[in-house]
Scaffold this motif. Structure first.
Motif, PDB file in Angstrom:
ATOM      1  N   ARG A   1       1.999   1.723  -3.429  1.00 10.64           N
ATOM      2  CA  ARG A   1       1.302   2.213  -4.407  1.00 10.64           C
ATOM      3  C   ARG A   1       0.844   3.572  -4.210  1.00 10.64           C
ATOM      4  O   ARG A   1       0.801   4.600  -5.075  1.00 10.64           O
ATOM      5  CB  ARG A   1      -0.367   1.386  -4.124  1.00 10.64           C
ATOM      6  CG  ARG A   1      -0.200   0.198  -5.141  1.00 10.64           C
ATOM      7  CD  ARG A   1      -1.759  -0.345  -4.745  1.00 10.64           C
ATOM      8  NE  ARG A   1      -1.978  -0.773  -3.577  1.00 10.64           N
ATOM      9  CZ  ARG A   1      -1.807  -1.784  -2.958  1.00 10.64           C
ATOM     10  NH1 ARG A   1      -1.107  -2.794  -3.580  1.00 10.64           N
ATOM     11  NH2 ARG A   1      -2.418  -2.167  -1.678  1.00 10.64           N
TER      12      ARG A   1
ATOM     13  N   GLY B   1       0.783  -1.124  -0.113  1.00  8.05           N
ATOM     14  CA  GLY B   1       0.018   0.183  -0.129  1.00  8.05           C
ATOM     15  C   GLY B   1       0.749   1.393   0.018  1.00  8.05           C
ATOM     16  O   GLY B   1       0.636   2.112  -0.871  1.00  8.05           O
TER      17      GLY B   1
ATOM     18  N   HIS C   1       3.527   5.674  -5.658  1.00  2.89           N
ATOM     19  CA  HIS C   1       3.461   5.874  -7.154  1.00  2.89           C
ATOM     20  C   HIS C   1       2.219   6.912  -7.419  1.00  2.89           C
ATOM     21  O   HIS C   1       2.584   7.628  -8.213  1.00  2.89           O
ATOM     22  CB  HIS C   1       3.160   4.620  -7.674  1.00  2.89           C
ATOM     23  CG  HIS C   1       4.196   3.473  -7.778  1.00  2.89           C
ATOM     24  ND1 HIS C   1       5.360   3.817  -8.569  1.00  2.89           N
ATOM     25  CD2 HIS C   1       4.285   2.494  -7.340  1.00  2.89           C
ATOM     26  CE1 HIS C   1       6.150   2.958  -8.585  1.00  2.89           C
ATOM     27  NE2 HIS C   1       5.723   2.004  -7.839  1.00  2.89           N
ATOM     28  N   ALA C   2       1.175   6.846  -6.540  1.00  2.00           N
ATOM     29  CA  ALA C   2       0.181   7.957  -6.758  1.00  2.00           C
ATOM     30  C   ALA C   2       0.439   9.247  -6.689  1.00  2.00           C
ATOM     31  O   ALA C   2       0.221  10.189  -7.404  1.00  2.00           O
ATOM     32  CB  ALA C   2      -1.021   7.622  -5.986  1.00  2.00           C
TER      33      ALA C   2
END
Length: 133
Positions: free
Chosen positions: A16, A13, A19-20
């Motif tokens: 992720r 998480g 990356h966001a």
């Protein structure tokens, strides 16, 4: 074993979320080639050391930056000399505790999770990790 699974989900998480943030920052600042460039932009005073961009607030610190999303999720990351994103177990725990449904995992479970995620992750120096290219 269940805790290691939760720790593994937490690490994934965090990756992720990183990356966001990278995508959001690059969309907001077209000159940004990589997330680490925010530190240089702040040092050269082209952006503030602390501000809101899109759905994130950020604060530049030392060798890194802390990003907080609108829901309060906290992603703190340092940048290696080459510009890669690096993080330690403390940053992973802090991220877990900041989630809308906080997840508190032990450093031992996080270490096991990180080891289980190699070769996705590299240990760049003792206790510090980066996402493999």
């Amino acid at each position: 074993m269940e805790q290691v699974g939760a720790a593994r989900d937490l690490v994934l998480g965090y990756i992720r979320a990183l990356h966001a943030i990278d995508e959001a920052m690059r969309a907001a600042i077209p000159s940004l080639e990589r997330l680490a460039d925010v530190v240089g932009l702040a040092r050269s005073r082209r952006i503030s050391r602390s501000d809101h961009i899109g759905t994130y607030s950020y604060t530049i610190h030392g060798a890194g930056c802390r990003f907080v999303s609108v829901n309060g999720t906290d992603v703190d990351v340092d940048f290696a000399a080459g510009g890669s994103e690096v993080f330690d177990l403390w940053r992973l725990r802090w991220y877990g505790l900041s989630l809308p449904e906080p997840l508190d995992v032990t450093d031992q479970d996080l270490r096991s999770a990180v080891q289980s995620l190699q070769p996705l992750l590299n240990e760049v120096r003792p206790g510090w990790f980066s996402v493999a290219n």
